[in-house]
Scaffold this motif. Structure first.
Motif, PDB file in Angstrom:
ATOM      1  N   ALA A 170      -0.407  -4.197   1.811  1.00 34.32           N
ATOM      2  CA  ALA A 170      -2.026  -3.560   2.100  1.00 34.32           C
ATOM      3  C   ALA A 170      -2.422  -3.160   3.649  1.00 34.32           C
ATOM      4  O   ALA A 170      -3.030  -1.646   3.826  1.00 34.32           O
ATOM      5  CB  ALA A 170      -3.021  -3.566   1.480  1.00 34.32           C
ATOM      6  N   ASP A 171      -1.943  -4.049   3.860  1.00 34.63           N
ATOM      7  CA  ASP A 171      -3.011  -4.300   5.552  1.00 34.63           C
ATOM      8  C   ASP A 171      -1.323  -3.745   5.907  1.00 34.63           C
ATOM      9  O   ASP A 171      -1.177  -2.696   7.433  1.00 34.63           O
ATOM     10  CB  ASP A 171      -2.912  -4.912   6.071  1.00 34.63           C
ATOM     11  N   MET A 172      -0.463  -3.688   5.865  1.00 35.92           N
ATOM     12  CA  MET A 172       1.159  -3.033   6.548  1.00 35.92           C
ATOM     13  C   MET A 172       1.196  -1.946   6.448  1.00 35.92           C
ATOM     14  O   MET A 172       1.646  -1.180   7.109  1.00 35.92           O
ATOM     15  CB  MET A 172       1.998  -3.886   5.828  1.00 35.92           C
ATOM     16  N   ARG A 173       0.467  -0.859   5.072  1.00 34.59           N
ATOM     17  CA  ARG A 173       0.341  -0.079   5.087  1.00 34.59           C
ATOM     18  C   ARG A 173      -0.127   1.198   5.930  1.00 34.59           C
ATOM     19  O   ARG A 173      -0.032   2.279   6.135  1.00 34.59           O
ATOM     20  CB  ARG A 173      -0.097   0.791   4.220  1.00 34.59           C
ATOM     21  N   ILE A 174      -1.532   0.201   6.167  1.00 28.84           N
ATOM     22  CA  ILE A 174      -2.241   0.287   7.489  1.00 28.84           C
ATOM     23  C   ILE A 174      -1.751   1.149   8.473  1.00 28.84           C
ATOM     24  O   ILE A 174      -1.624   2.004   9.410  1.00 28.84           O
ATOM     25  CB  ILE A 174      -3.867   0.331   7.368  1.00 28.84           C
ATOM     26  N   LYS A 175      -1.104  -0.041   8.898  1.00 31.72           N
ATOM     27  CA  LYS A 175      -0.347  -0.034  10.230  1.00 31.72           C
ATOM     28  C   LYS A 175       0.817   0.525  10.146  1.00 31.72           C
ATOM     29  O   LYS A 175       1.242   1.089  11.679  1.00 31.72           O
ATOM     30  CB  LYS A 175      -0.792  -1.127  10.812  1.00 31.72           C
ATOM     31  N   MET A 176       1.456   0.711   9.382  1.00 26.24           N
ATOM     32  CA  MET A 176       2.749   1.743   9.322  1.00 26.24           C
ATOM     33  C   MET A 176       2.570   2.963   9.347  1.00 26.24           C
ATOM     34  O   MET A 176       2.639   4.347  10.343  1.00 26.24           O
ATOM     35  CB  MET A 176       3.441   1.261   7.769  1.00 26.24           C
ATOM     36  N   GLU A 177       1.245   3.778   8.840  1.00 24.49           N
ATOM     37  CA  GLU A 177       0.473   4.847   8.762  1.00 24.49           C
ATOM     38  C   GLU A 177       0.315   5.205  10.061  1.00 24.49           C
ATOM     39  O   GLU A 177      -0.101   6.563  10.890  1.00 24.49           O
ATOM     40  CB  GLU A 177      -0.161   5.484   7.512  1.00 24.49           C
ATOM     41  N   LYS A 178      -0.078   4.181  11.114  1.00 24.03           N
ATOM     42  CA  LYS A 178      -0.380   4.304  12.160  1.00 24.03           C
ATOM     43  C   LYS A 178       1.001   3.937  13.633  1.00 24.03           C
ATOM     44  O   LYS A 178       1.072   4.322  15.161  1.00 24.03           O
ATOM     45  CB  LYS A 178      -1.216   3.232  12.885  1.00 24.03           C
ATOM     46  N   GLY A 179       1.979   3.946  13.310  1.00 21.82           N
ATOM     47  CA  GLY A 179       3.575   3.751  13.744  1.00 21.82           C
ATOM     48  C   GLY A 179       3.110   2.256  14.050  1.00 21.82           C
ATOM     49  O   GLY A 179       4.282   2.065  15.212  1.00 21.82           O
ATOM     50  N   ASN A 180       2.761   1.277  13.738  1.00 28.74           N
ATOM     51  CA  ASN A 180       2.586   0.002  14.217  1.00 28.74           C
ATOM     52  C   ASN A 180       2.909  -0.675  13.541  1.00 28.74           C
ATOM     53  O   ASN A 180       3.286  -2.121  13.276  1.00 28.74           O
ATOM     54  CB  ASN A 180       1.306  -0.486  14.484  1.00 28.74           C
ATOM     55  N   ALA A 181       4.054   0.044  12.448  1.00 28.78           N
ATOM     56  CA  ALA A 181       4.815  -0.854  11.611  1.00 28.78           C
ATOM     57  C   ALA A 181       5.991  -0.083  10.949  1.00 28.78           C
ATOM     58  O   ALA A 181       5.856   1.092  10.806  1.00 28.78           O
ATOM     59  CB  ALA A 181       3.889  -1.939  10.116  1.00 28.78           C
ATOM     60  N   SER A 182       7.041  -1.661  10.351  1.00 31.97           N
ATOM     61  CA  SER A 182       8.275  -0.367  10.086  1.00 31.97           C
ATOM     62  C   SER A 182       7.993  -0.003   8.339  1.00 31.97           C
ATOM     63  O   SER A 182       8.152  -0.448   7.594  1.00 31.97           O
ATOM     64  CB  SER A 182      10.004  -1.751  10.352  1.00 31.97           C
ATOM     65  N   LYS A 183       8.260   1.420   8.139  1.00 27.63           N
ATOM     66  CA  LYS A 183       8.102   2.128   7.287  1.00 27.63           C
ATOM     67  C   LYS A 183       9.647   1.120   6.254  1.00 27.63           C
ATOM     68  O   LYS A 183       8.666   1.830   5.619  1.00 27.63           O
ATOM     69  CB  LYS A 183       8.607   3.510   7.462  1.00 27.63           C
ATOM     70  N   ARG A 184      10.833   1.592   6.975  1.00 32.38           N
ATOM     71  CA  ARG A 184      11.279   0.503   6.264  1.00 32.38           C
ATOM     72  C   ARG A 184      11.066  -0.323   5.606  1.00 32.38           C
ATOM     73  O   ARG A 184      10.555  -0.798   4.307  1.00 32.38           O
ATOM     74  CB  ARG A 184      12.693   0.620   6.732  1.00 32.38           C
ATOM     75  N   ASN A 185      10.852  -1.349   6.192  1.00 34.67           N
ATOM     76  CA  ASN A 185      10.642  -2.554   6.233  1.00 34.67           C
ATOM     77  C   ASN A 185       9.246  -3.211   4.849  1.00 34.67           C
ATOM     78  O   ASN A 185       8.941  -3.551   4.353  1.00 34.67           O
ATOM     79  CB  ASN A 185       9.549  -3.621   7.126  1.00 34.67           C
ATOM     80  N   TYR A 186       8.480  -1.506   4.583  1.00 35.19           N
ATOM     81  CA  TYR A 186       7.215  -1.060   3.994  1.00 35.19           C
ATOM     82  C   TYR A 186       7.976  -1.314   2.948  1.00 35.19           C
ATOM     83  O   TYR A 186       7.087  -1.361   1.734  1.00 35.19           O
ATOM     84  CB  TYR A 186       6.293  -0.343   4.760  1.00 35.19           C
ATOM     85  N   ALA A 187       8.706  -0.060   3.013  1.00 34.92           N
ATOM     86  CA  ALA A 187       9.543   0.528   0.580  1.00 34.92           C
ATOM     87  C   ALA A 187      10.107  -0.953   0.875  1.00 34.92           C
ATOM     88  O   ALA A 187       9.695  -1.191  -0.290  1.00 34.92           O
ATOM     89  CB  ALA A 187      10.580   1.240   1.545  1.00 34.92           C
ATOM     90  N   TYR A 188      10.896  -1.984   1.511  1.00 35.65           N
ATOM     91  CA  TYR A 188      11.426  -3.367   0.678  1.00 35.65           C
ATOM     92  C   TYR A 188      10.462  -4.102   0.210  1.00 35.65           C
ATOM     93  O   TYR A 188      10.232  -4.464  -0.748  1.00 35.65           O
ATOM     94  CB  TYR A 188      12.187  -4.005   2.094  1.00 35.65           C
ATOM     95  N   LEU A 189       9.082  -4.587   0.850  1.00 36.83           N
ATOM     96  CA  LEU A 189       7.927  -5.115   0.452  1.00 36.83           C
ATOM     97  C   LEU A 189       7.121  -4.333  -0.273  1.00 36.83           C
ATOM     98  O   LEU A 189       6.766  -5.549  -1.570  1.00 36.83           O
ATOM     99  CB  LEU A 189       7.230  -5.474   1.401  1.00 36.83           C
ATOM    100  N   THR A 190       6.859  -3.197  -0.680  1.00 37.03           N
ATOM    101  CA  THR A 190       6.450  -2.711  -1.683  1.00 37.03           C
ATOM    102  C   THR A 190       7.099  -2.387  -3.874  1.00 37.03           C
ATOM    103  O   THR A 190       6.381  -3.069  -4.722  1.00 37.03           O
ATOM    104  CB  THR A 190       6.580  -0.999  -1.971  1.00 37.03           C
ATOM    105  N   ASP A 191       9.127  -2.852  -3.403  1.00 43.18           N
ATOM    106  CA  ASP A 191       9.272  -2.782  -3.846  1.00 43.18           C
ATOM    107  C   ASP A 191       9.691  -4.272  -4.634  1.00 43.18           C
ATOM    108  O   ASP A 191       9.786  -4.576  -5.631  1.00 43.18           O
ATOM    109  CB  ASP A 191      11.096  -2.070  -3.465  1.00 43.18           C
ATOM    110  N   ARG A 192       9.458  -5.332  -3.571  1.00 42.34           N
ATOM    111  CA  ARG A 192       9.245  -7.401  -4.100  1.00 42.34           C
ATOM    112  C   ARG A 192       7.373  -7.344  -4.874  1.00 42.34           C
ATOM    113  O   ARG A 192       8.060  -7.901  -5.230  1.00 42.34           O
ATOM    114  CB  ARG A 192       9.351  -7.604  -2.477  1.00 42.34           C
ATOM    115  N   VAL A 193       7.366  -6.492  -4.568  1.00 43.12           N
ATOM    116  CA  VAL A 193       5.543  -6.848  -4.319  1.00 43.12           C
ATOM    117  C   VAL A 193       5.846  -6.506  -5.838  1.00 43.12           C
ATOM    118  O   VAL A 193       4.911  -7.101  -7.085  1.00 43.12           O
ATOM    119  CB  VAL A 193       4.409  -6.870  -3.793  1.00 43.12           C
ATOM    120  N   ASN A 194       6.108  -5.303  -6.470  1.00 39.03           N
ATOM    121  CA  ASN A 194       6.003  -5.205  -8.308  1.00 39.03           C
ATOM    122  C   ASN A 194       6.686  -5.999  -8.822  1.00 39.03           C
ATOM    123  O   ASN A 194       6.323  -5.735  -9.677  1.00 39.03           O
ATOM    124  CB  ASN A 194       6.076  -2.905  -7.616  1.00 39.03           C
ATOM    125  N   LYS A 195       8.175  -5.791  -8.067  1.00 41.27           N
ATOM    126  CA  LYS A 195       8.989  -6.381  -8.979  1.00 41.27           C
ATOM    127  C   LYS A 195       8.327  -7.747  -9.115  1.00 41.27           C
ATOM    128  O   LYS A 195       8.229  -8.838 -11.148  1.00 41.27           O
ATOM    129  CB  LYS A 195      10.284  -7.394  -8.058  1.00 41.27           C
TER     130      LYS A 195
END
Length: 231
Positions: free
Chosen positions: A128-153
């Protein structure tokens, strides 16, 4: 014209709104103040990640001498101990962004959160916090996608980007159950990922090479690949 008492009340109300607006702006400015780069944290995360990568793969070197029980105990110890420290870092800084520890430090923090599967609630809070920073260009979009799937799984939900896979009897990678599978490549493109066909082929080849001896015994002499769109 309003009666004098009502005029005073209205002026007081407007003044209060102005003060509240100023307070909000000051708070926003405070929250968006520049973050000081933390070299010590980057170095710590690098050292932790080196151990994490040993535990994340098949035993190598001296670790090959361990029994299965010893190896599994070692892995659990690494991931559990690291997650405790990651939580301390998260409680203080939130998700480690590029500004705090560089792309390397941010990547290493994310990598070890990925391996905190024993605590999906923690992974979800980080996401959830990574999403906020990703949207501000302060975190990787690719890594956000991987963690999203990991959490959902880990929560028993369908994945979004197709990054979590299993393997069929031919050693071919297949995506875990997908949400809106027809548009997965569009979602992947939005975060800078290759097509799901290319990704699954890459995972299939890697799996084949790692298990080549067993594959050959089954009569599988080469990876079974998907047709890639527009090839």
């Amino acid at each position: 014209m309003l009666p004098r008492t009502k005029r005073i009340t209205l002026i007081a109300f407007i003044t209060l709104l102005m003060f509240q607006s100023c307070d909000r702006k000051q708070e926003e400015t405070k929250n968006e103040s520049p973050v000081e780069f933390n070299q010590k944290l980057q170095d710590e995360l690098r050292k932790m990640a080196e151990i994490d990568q040993i535990a994340a793969y098949i035993p190598q070197g001296k670790y090959k001498e361990m029994t299965n029980e010893e190896w599994n105990s070692f892995k659990d110890s690494v991931f559990t101990t690291h997650q405790i420290r990651l939580k301390e870092i998260f409680d203080k800084h939130g998700f480690v962004g590029f500004d705090l520890a560089g792309e390397e430090g941010s990547f290493n923090f994310w990598l070890m959160v990925q391996h905190s599967d024993h605590n999906p609630d923690f992974q979800g809070k980080v996401l959830a916090d990574m999403r906020i920073k990703m949207e501000k260009g302060n975190a990787s979009k690719r890594n956000y996608a991987y963690l999203t799937d990991r959490v959902n799984k880990n929560l028993g939900k369908k994945i979004i980007y197709g990054t979590q896979v299993s393997y069929n009897e031919y050693g071919q990678a297949i995506s875990r159950p997908l949400e809106d599978s027809a548009n997965v490549n569009e979602r992947r493109a939005e975060v800078g990922l290759e097509s799901i066909e290319e990704y699954l082929n890459r995972m299939t080849v890697s799996h084949f090479e790692m298990n080549k001896e067993n594959m050959l015994k089954k009569g599988i002499t080469e990876p079974k690949l998907y047709k890639v769109p527009n090839e």
